[in-house]
Design a protein around this motif. Structure first.
Motif, PDB file in Angstrom:
ATOM      1  N   VAL A 130      -8.518   8.438   5.510  1.00  0.00           N
ATOM      2  CA  VAL A 130      -9.818   8.728   6.129  1.00  0.00           C
ATOM      3  C   VAL A 130     -10.911   8.756   5.059  1.00  0.00           C
ATOM      4  CG1 VAL A 130     -11.181  10.492   7.335  1.00  0.00           C
ATOM      5  CG2 VAL A 130      -8.878   9.919   8.139  1.00  0.00           C
ATOM      6  N   ILE A 131     -10.638   9.417   3.955  1.00  0.00           N
ATOM      7  CA  ILE A 131     -11.626   9.500   2.868  1.00  0.00           C
ATOM      8  C   ILE A 131     -11.905   8.117   2.297  1.00  0.00           C
ATOM      9  CG2 ILE A 131     -12.062  10.388   0.542  1.00  0.00           C
ATOM     10  CD1 ILE A 131     -10.436  12.913   1.422  1.00  0.00           C
ATOM     11  N   MET A 132     -10.852   7.340   2.097  1.00  0.00           N
ATOM     12  CA  MET A 132     -11.032   5.988   1.552  1.00  0.00           C
ATOM     13  C   MET A 132     -11.858   5.132   2.507  1.00  0.00           C
ATOM     14  SD  MET A 132      -8.135   3.438   0.104  1.00  0.00           S
ATOM     15  CE  MET A 132      -8.541   1.901  -0.687  1.00  0.00           C
ATOM     16  N   GLY A 133     -11.589   5.248   3.804  1.00  0.00           N
ATOM     17  CA  GLY A 133     -12.365   4.503   4.797  1.00  0.00           C
ATOM     18  C   GLY A 133     -13.839   4.877   4.773  1.00  0.00           C
ATOM     19  N   THR A 134     -14.110   6.169   4.617  1.00  0.00           N
ATOM     20  CA  THR A 134     -15.490   6.652   4.549  1.00  0.00           C
ATOM     21  C   THR A 134     -16.192   6.114   3.305  1.00  0.00           C
ATOM     22  OG1 THR A 134     -14.892   8.663   5.749  1.00  0.00           O
ATOM     23  CG2 THR A 134     -16.938   8.729   4.478  1.00  0.00           C
ATOM     24  N   LYS A 135     -15.504   6.166   2.175  1.00  0.00           N
ATOM     25  CA  LYS A 135     -16.079   5.674   0.918  1.00  0.00           C
ATOM     26  C   LYS A 135     -16.315   4.158   0.977  1.00  0.00           C
ATOM     27  CE  LYS A 135     -15.999   9.562  -1.391  1.00  0.00           C
ATOM     28  NZ  LYS A 135     -17.225  10.232  -1.793  1.00  0.00           N
ATOM     29  N   GLU A 158      -3.616  -8.383   1.036  1.00  0.00           N
ATOM     30  CA  GLU A 158      -3.559  -8.597   2.487  1.00  0.00           C
ATOM     31  C   GLU A 158      -4.575  -7.718   3.213  1.00  0.00           C
ATOM     32  OE1 GLU A 158       1.161  -9.748   2.846  1.00  0.00           O
ATOM     33  OE2 GLU A 158       0.571  -7.638   2.753  1.00  0.00           O
ATOM     34  N   LEU A 159      -4.752  -6.495   2.744  1.00  0.00           N
ATOM     35  CA  LEU A 159      -5.740  -5.603   3.342  1.00  0.00           C
ATOM     36  C   LEU A 159      -7.138  -6.204   3.206  1.00  0.00           C
ATOM     37  CD1 LEU A 159      -6.603  -2.864   4.569  1.00  0.00           C
ATOM     38  CD2 LEU A 159      -6.700  -1.984   2.226  1.00  0.00           C
ATOM     39  N   PRO A 206      -8.774   4.050   9.557  1.00  0.00           N
ATOM     40  CA  PRO A 206      -7.902   4.521   8.470  1.00  0.00           C
ATOM     41  C   PRO A 206      -6.465   4.016   8.534  1.00  0.00           C
ATOM     42  CG  PRO A 206      -9.236   6.315   9.306  1.00  0.00           C
ATOM     43  CD  PRO A 206      -9.468   5.151  10.218  1.00  0.00           C
ATOM     44  N   GLU A 207      -5.993   3.669   9.724  1.00  0.00           N
ATOM     45  CA  GLU A 207      -4.625   3.157   9.852  1.00  0.00           C
ATOM     46  C   GLU A 207      -4.397   1.906   9.014  1.00  0.00           C
ATOM     47  OE1 GLU A 207      -3.470   2.588  13.907  1.00  0.00           O
ATOM     48  OE2 GLU A 207      -3.777   4.688  14.404  1.00  0.00           O
ATOM     49  N   MET A 208      -5.458   1.148   8.769  1.00  0.00           N
ATOM     50  CA  MET A 208      -5.299  -0.071   7.968  1.00  0.00           C
ATOM     51  C   MET A 208      -4.800   0.251   6.570  1.00  0.00           C
ATOM     52  SD  MET A 208      -8.400  -2.639   8.985  1.00  0.00           S
ATOM     53  CE  MET A 208      -7.659  -4.078   8.238  1.00  0.00           C
ATOM     54  N   PHE A 209      -5.189   1.406   6.032  1.00  0.00           N
ATOM     55  CA  PHE A 209      -4.767   1.786   4.692  1.00  0.00           C
ATOM     56  C   PHE A 209      -3.340   2.320   4.663  1.00  0.00           C
ATOM     57  CE2 PHE A 209      -9.420   2.569   4.760  1.00  0.00           C
ATOM     58  CZ  PHE A 209      -9.780   1.548   3.916  1.00  0.00           C
ATOM     59  N   LEU A 210      -2.803   2.628   5.826  1.00  0.00           N
ATOM     60  CA  LEU A 210      -1.458   3.204   5.902  1.00  0.00           C
ATOM     61  C   LEU A 210      -0.400   2.187   6.315  1.00  0.00           C
ATOM     62  CD1 LEU A 210      -2.397   6.610   7.560  1.00  0.00           C
ATOM     63  CD2 LEU A 210      -1.979   6.147   5.134  1.00  0.00           C
ATOM     64  N   ASP A 211      -0.798   0.935   6.457  1.00  0.00           N
ATOM     65  CA  ASP A 211       0.144  -0.132   6.803  1.00  0.00           C
ATOM     66  C   ASP A 211       1.080  -0.331   5.612  1.00  0.00           C
ATOM     67  OD1 ASP A 211       1.549  -2.400   7.446  1.00  0.00           O
ATOM     68  OD2 ASP A 211      -0.208  -3.594   7.947  1.00  0.00           O
ATOM     69  N   VAL A 212       2.298   0.167   5.749  1.00  0.00           N
ATOM     70  CA  VAL A 212       3.226   0.197   4.611  1.00  0.00           C
ATOM     71  C   VAL A 212       3.611  -1.179   4.097  1.00  0.00           C
ATOM     72  CG1 VAL A 212       4.137   2.455   5.192  1.00  0.00           C
ATOM     73  CG2 VAL A 212       5.262   0.437   6.105  1.00  0.00           C
ATOM     74  N   LEU A 233       0.823  -1.208   0.000  1.00  0.00           N
ATOM     75  CA  LEU A 233       0.000   0.000   0.000  1.00  0.00           C
ATOM     76  C   LEU A 233       0.858   1.260   0.000  1.00  0.00           C
ATOM     77  CD1 LEU A 233      -2.708  -1.163   2.533  1.00  0.00           C
ATOM     78  CD2 LEU A 233      -3.038  -0.754   0.092  1.00  0.00           C
ATOM     79  N   SER A 234       2.048   1.171   0.548  1.00  0.00           N
ATOM     80  CA  SER A 234       2.934   2.339   0.592  1.00  0.00           C
ATOM     81  C   SER A 234       3.311   2.831  -0.800  1.00  0.00           C
ATOM     82  CB  SER A 234       4.195   2.024   1.399  1.00  0.00           C
ATOM     83  OG  SER A 234       4.910   0.959   0.804  1.00  0.00           O
ATOM     84  N   SER A 235       3.210   1.979  -1.795  1.00  0.00           N
ATOM     85  CA  SER A 235       3.573   2.382  -3.156  1.00  0.00           C
ATOM     86  C   SER A 235       2.553   3.339  -3.774  1.00  0.00           C
ATOM     87  CB  SER A 235       3.760   1.158  -4.051  1.00  0.00           C
ATOM     88  OG  SER A 235       2.541   0.479  -4.236  1.00  0.00           O
ATOM     89  N   PHE A 236       1.427   3.540  -3.098  1.00  0.00           N
ATOM     90  CA  PHE A 236       0.381   4.415  -3.626  1.00  0.00           C
ATOM     91  C   PHE A 236       0.408   5.811  -2.986  1.00  0.00           C
ATOM     92  CE2 PHE A 236      -1.100   0.020  -4.019  1.00  0.00           C
ATOM     93  CZ  PHE A 236      -1.125  -0.059  -5.404  1.00  0.00           C
ATOM     94  N   ASP A 237       1.396   6.075  -2.137  1.00  0.00           N
ATOM     95  CA  ASP A 237       1.607   7.397  -1.533  1.00  0.00           C
ATOM     96  C   ASP A 237       0.361   7.996  -0.891  1.00  0.00           C
ATOM     97  OD1 ASP A 237       4.324   7.463  -2.168  1.00  0.00           O
ATOM     98  OD2 ASP A 237       3.916   8.247  -4.172  1.00  0.00           O
ATOM     99  N   MET A 238      -0.374   7.187  -0.172  1.00  0.00           N
ATOM    100  CA  MET A 238      -1.544   7.702   0.540  1.00  0.00           C
ATOM    101  C   MET A 238      -1.103   8.411   1.806  1.00  0.00           C
ATOM    102  SD  MET A 238      -4.322   4.619   0.154  1.00  0.00           S
ATOM    103  CE  MET A 238      -5.150   5.158   1.598  1.00  0.00           C
TER     104      MET A 238
END
Length: 93
Positions: A44-49, A72-73, A60-66, A33-38
């Motif tokens: 937060v926006i992705m989690g809401t969507k 895996e997500l 939102p921390e789940m999306f930032l797990d490098v 996920l780190s390769s997408f530079d979030m």
């Protein structure tokens, strides 16, 4: 809405493709996920969507797990027991 691995992966790939302005074909579910530079705002926006689309709440921390990949997500998300009335949001452990 029923959530399965295929629909969840496809949704995340579509979302990330728009976010980074790349064709969906360039989004590999095995890339970290780190390769997408979030950043945290993106997460937060992705989690809401995601919650709007699938009716599930993800911290939102789940999306930032490098180290985690899209695959895996999705596996982590699908392991969360949403029938638990005490479930508010899931964090990375």
């Amino acid at each position: 809405m029923s959530t399965d691995m295929s629909s969840l992966k496809q949704w995340i790939k579509n979302y990330l493709a728009v976010l980074i302005d790349e064709p969906i074909e360039k989004i590999d579910t095995n890339d970290p996920l780190s390769s997408f530079d979030m950043d945290s705002v993106d997460a937060v926006i992705m989690g809401t969507k995601l919650e709007e689309e699938f009716g599930i709440t993800i911290h939102p921390e789940m999306f930032l797990d490098v180290a985690a990949s899209i695959k895996e997500l999705c596996e982590r998300i699908l392991q969360i027991d949403y029938s638990d009335s005490n479930h508010k949001e899931e964090k990375v452990s």
